[in-house]
Design a protein around this motif. Structure first.
Motif, PDB file in Angstrom:
ATOM      1  N   LEU A 198       0.825  -1.199   0.000  1.00 15.34           N
ATOM      2  CA  LEU A 198       0.000   0.000   0.000  1.00 15.34           C
ATOM      3  C   LEU A 198       0.867   1.259   0.000  1.00 15.34           C
ATOM      4  CD1 LEU A 198      -2.833   1.179   0.069  1.00 15.34           C
ATOM      5  CD2 LEU A 198      -2.801   0.992   2.565  1.00 15.34           C
ATOM      6  N   ARG A 199       1.947   1.240   0.775  1.00 17.50           N
ATOM      7  CA  ARG A 199       2.866   2.392   0.764  1.00 17.50           C
ATOM      8  C   ARG A 199       3.424   2.627  -0.637  1.00 17.50           C
ATOM      9  NH1 ARG A 199       6.523   1.346   6.256  1.00 17.50           N
ATOM     10  NH2 ARG A 199       4.980   2.153   7.764  1.00 17.50           N
ATOM     11  N   ASN A 200       3.814   1.549  -1.291  1.00 11.31           N
ATOM     12  CA  ASN A 200       4.371   1.685  -2.641  1.00 11.31           C
ATOM     13  C   ASN A 200       3.315   2.178  -3.633  1.00 11.31           C
ATOM     14  OD1 ASN A 200       6.771   0.712  -1.604  1.00 11.31           O
ATOM     15  ND2 ASN A 200       6.472  -1.372  -2.368  1.00 11.31           N
ATOM     16  N   GLN A 201       2.109   1.684  -3.495  1.00 10.40           N
ATOM     17  CA  GLN A 201       1.044   2.060  -4.422  1.00 10.40           C
ATOM     18  C   GLN A 201       0.660   3.528  -4.281  1.00 10.40           C
ATOM     19  OE1 GLN A 201      -2.172  -0.791  -4.741  1.00 10.40           O
ATOM     20  NE2 GLN A 201      -3.689   0.785  -5.169  1.00 10.40           N
ATOM     21  N   LEU A 202       0.598   4.025  -3.043  1.00  9.76           N
ATOM     22  CA  LEU A 202       0.191   5.411  -2.798  1.00  9.76           C
ATOM     23  C   LEU A 202       1.377   6.364  -2.742  1.00  9.76           C
ATOM     24  CD1 LEU A 202      -2.537   4.854  -0.052  1.00  9.76           C
ATOM     25  CD2 LEU A 202      -2.860   5.085  -2.511  1.00  9.76           C
ATOM     26  N   ASN A 203       2.565   5.785  -2.657  1.00 12.03           N
ATOM     27  CA  ASN A 203       3.785   6.585  -2.551  1.00 12.03           C
ATOM     28  C   ASN A 203       3.761   7.495  -1.321  1.00 12.03           C
ATOM     29  OD1 ASN A 203       6.366   7.339  -3.398  1.00 12.03           O
ATOM     30  ND2 ASN A 203       5.589   9.090  -4.565  1.00 12.03           N
ATOM     31  N   ARG A 204       3.290   6.956  -0.210  1.00 19.40           N
ATOM     32  CA  ARG A 204       3.286   7.683   1.055  1.00 19.40           C
ATOM     33  C   ARG A 204       3.169   6.692   2.206  1.00 19.40           C
ATOM     34  NH1 ARG A 204      -2.195  11.207   1.482  1.00 19.40           N
ATOM     35  NH2 ARG A 204      -1.170  11.759   3.448  1.00 19.40           N
ATOM     36  N   ARG A 205       3.541   7.122   3.402  1.00 22.13           N
ATOM     37  CA  ARG A 205       3.493   6.250   4.564  1.00 22.13           C
ATOM     38  C   ARG A 205       2.051   6.032   5.007  1.00 22.13           C
ATOM     39  NH1 ARG A 205       8.103   5.046   7.136  1.00 22.13           N
ATOM     40  NH2 ARG A 205       6.939   4.524   9.034  1.00 22.13           N
ATOM     41  N   VAL A 206       1.780   4.831   5.462  1.00 23.29           N
ATOM     42  CA  VAL A 206       0.483   4.501   6.057  1.00 23.29           C
ATOM     43  C   VAL A 206       0.738   3.759   7.357  1.00 23.29           C
ATOM     44  CG1 VAL A 206      -0.799   4.436   3.875  1.00 23.29           C
ATOM     45  CG2 VAL A 206       0.319   2.368   4.711  1.00 23.29           C
ATOM     46  N   TYR A 207      -0.239   3.848   8.268  1.00 25.41           N
ATOM     47  CA  TYR A 207      -0.078   3.275   9.609  1.00 25.41           C
ATOM     48  C   TYR A 207      -1.252   2.340   9.888  1.00 25.41           C
ATOM     49  CZ  TYR A 207       3.274   7.082  10.057  1.00 25.41           C
ATOM     50  OH  TYR A 207       4.331   7.940   9.871  1.00 25.41           O
ATOM     51  N   PRO A 208      -0.978   1.089  10.262  1.00 23.87           N
ATOM     52  CA  PRO A 208      -2.064   0.133  10.493  1.00 23.87           C
ATOM     53  C   PRO A 208      -2.922   0.509  11.695  1.00 23.87           C
ATOM     54  CG  PRO A 208       0.040  -0.792  11.173  1.00 23.87           C
ATOM     55  CD  PRO A 208       0.350   0.496  10.488  1.00 23.87           C
ATOM     56  N   VAL A 209      -4.206   0.238  11.599  1.00 29.97           N
ATOM     57  CA  VAL A 209      -5.172   0.574  12.639  1.00 29.97           C
ATOM     58  C   VAL A 209      -5.647  -0.669  13.377  1.00 29.97           C
ATOM     59  CG1 VAL A 209      -7.502   1.474  13.033  1.00 29.97           C
ATOM     60  CG2 VAL A 209      -5.949   2.666  11.479  1.00 29.97           C
ATOM     61  N   HIS A 210      -5.896  -1.748  12.647  1.00 25.24           N
ATOM     62  CA  HIS A 210      -6.417  -2.985  13.231  1.00 25.24           C
ATOM     63  C   HIS A 210      -5.768  -4.138  12.492  1.00 25.24           C
ATOM     64  CE1 HIS A 210      -9.509  -3.514   9.886  1.00 25.24           C
ATOM     65  NE2 HIS A 210      -9.040  -2.294   9.693  1.00 25.24           N
ATOM     66  N   ARG A 211      -6.256  -5.348  12.701  1.00 26.09           N
ATOM     67  CA  ARG A 211      -5.613  -6.504  12.094  1.00 26.09           C
ATOM     68  C   ARG A 211      -6.649  -7.432  11.459  1.00 26.09           C
ATOM     69  NH1 ARG A 211      -4.336  -9.043  18.025  1.00 26.09           N
ATOM     70  NH2 ARG A 211      -6.329 -10.096  18.345  1.00 26.09           N
ATOM     71  N   LEU A 212      -6.189  -8.176  10.484  1.00 19.79           N
ATOM     72  CA  LEU A 212      -6.925  -9.305   9.928  1.00 19.79           C
ATOM     73  C   LEU A 212      -5.953 -10.466   9.841  1.00 19.79           C
ATOM     74  CD1 LEU A 212      -9.090  -7.980   6.922  1.00 19.79           C
ATOM     75  CD2 LEU A 212      -9.901  -8.772   9.153  1.00 19.79           C
ATOM     76  N   ASP A 213      -6.435 -11.667  10.129  1.00 17.56           N
ATOM     77  CA  ASP A 213      -5.593 -12.842   9.993  1.00 17.56           C
ATOM     78  C   ASP A 213      -5.108 -12.970   8.558  1.00 17.56           C
ATOM     79  OD1 ASP A 213      -6.190 -13.406  12.623  1.00 17.56           O
ATOM     80  OD2 ASP A 213      -7.747 -14.863  12.123  1.00 17.56           O
ATOM     81  N   ARG A 214      -3.952 -13.567   8.402  1.00 16.28           N
ATOM     82  CA  ARG A 214      -3.372 -13.731   7.068  1.00 16.28           C
ATOM     83  C   ARG A 214      -4.338 -14.374   6.071  1.00 16.28           C
ATOM     84  NH1 ARG A 214       2.476 -16.555   5.752  1.00 16.28           N
ATOM     85  NH2 ARG A 214       2.376 -16.369   3.496  1.00 16.28           N
ATOM     86  N   PRO A 215      -5.047 -15.472   6.413  1.00 19.09           N
ATOM     87  CA  PRO A 215      -5.907 -16.104   5.412  1.00 19.09           C
ATOM     88  C   PRO A 215      -7.239 -15.399   5.191  1.00 19.09           C
ATOM     89  CG  PRO A 215      -5.983 -17.347   7.449  1.00 19.09           C
ATOM     90  CD  PRO A 215      -4.947 -16.289   7.645  1.00 19.09           C
ATOM     91  N   THR A 216      -7.551 -14.389   6.000  1.00 12.81           N
ATOM     92  CA  THR A 216      -8.827 -13.686   5.879  1.00 12.81           C
ATOM     93  C   THR A 216      -8.707 -12.534   4.889  1.00 12.81           C
ATOM     94  OG1 THR A 216      -9.324 -14.204   8.196  1.00 12.81           O
ATOM     95  CG2 THR A 216     -10.634 -12.492   7.162  1.00 12.81           C
TER      96      THR A 216
END
Length: 258
Positions: free
Chosen positions: A41-59
């Motif tokens: 996502l950082r590469n796609q938007l060309n800016r830093r982003v910060y995670p808010v919550h989580r999802l399991d890897r397979p979800t």
């Protein structure tokens, strides 16, 4: 590599569709991995982003990131204080209850200590059967195989909560290698080309941390789950990508907020 689907974006935050099988960020449990949602996502938007919550890897499903650590912290607090509505769709074994609240306490699973040393914490998930199907094949010991489409609304945020609650109740999610049943997992992989966890985060609603509005996000299913729903006759339950932003005083669900 296809770009990530952006569900919503403004000056403060962005919401995307997380693909199944993709880690959100680096962790000690997956040291050999090289691809992460955060970096893509950082590469796609060309800016830093910060995670808010989580999802399991397979979800798969909707995930929100802040464009600053302050915004991400405010949103994370909303999750912790149960001010965020979350809905998931899951395909489970058996004919699930029409509606029920699951409140089995769960031990936290952080991988740092033996489970026996970790206290059981309160956990609640509301479930509702949306549809079911009976297939004229013997998968396990019964002459027919029954499966259900379930909507799950977690009212707390324990690790693997929906997966563990449904498994404990006797309706494990198809494709769950840890909490499910391998014979049904193999059947869906071979018969329906669905070799993954059939759990998707399809709805998220929260008060905007900077503006007086409530952001309501609906997330479509990926190709694997969409094809499965169509095959099983559940196409009427397919969600669509959509965004609503009513004022904070409007648009809240009568269901207890998550």
């Amino acid at each position: 590599m296809l770009p990530l689907t952006i569900l919503y974006q403004d000056d403060d935050l962005v919401a995307v569709h997380k693909p199944a099988g993709l880690l959100v960020h680096r962790s000690q449990l997956a040291r050999g991995e090289r691809e992460f949602l955060l970096q893509r996502l950082r590469n796609q938007l060309n800016r830093r982003v910060y995670p808010v919550h989580r999802l399991d890897r397979p979800t798969s499903g909707v995930m929100v990131f802040g464009f600053s650590s302050e915004v991400a912290a405010r949103l994370s607090a909303s999750f912790s204080e149960r001010q965020v509505e979350k809905r998931y769709l899951a395909v489970v074994r058996g004919v699930a209850p029409e509606q029920e609240r699951l409140d089995y306490p769960l031990r936290e699973e952080d991988g740092t200590r033996p489970k026996a040393q970790m206290p059981a914490m309160p956990a609640m998930t509301d479930i509702r059967r949306l549809d079911s199907v009976e297939l004229p094949v013997q998968v396990d010991r019964y002459p027919v195989a029954r499966y259900s489409l379930v909507e799950a609304r977690p009212l707390t945020g324990r690790r693997h909560q929906i997966r563990r609650h449904l498994s404990r109740r006797g309706y494990p999610i198809i494709g769950d290698a840890k909490h499910g049943k391998s014979i049904h997992n193999r059947f869906f992989a071979e018969r329906f080309a669905a070799p993954r966890l059939l759990l998707a985060a399809t709805w998220l609603a929260f008060d905007h941390p900077q503006q007086a509005k409530r952001v309501q996000l609906s997330c479509a299913l990926d190709d694997t789950m969409t094809a499965l729903f169509e095959h099983l006759g559940w196409a009427g339950h397919l969600p669509l990508d959509s965004v609503r932003t009513p004022p904070c005083s409007e648009g809240r669900s009568s269901i207890s907020p998550v």
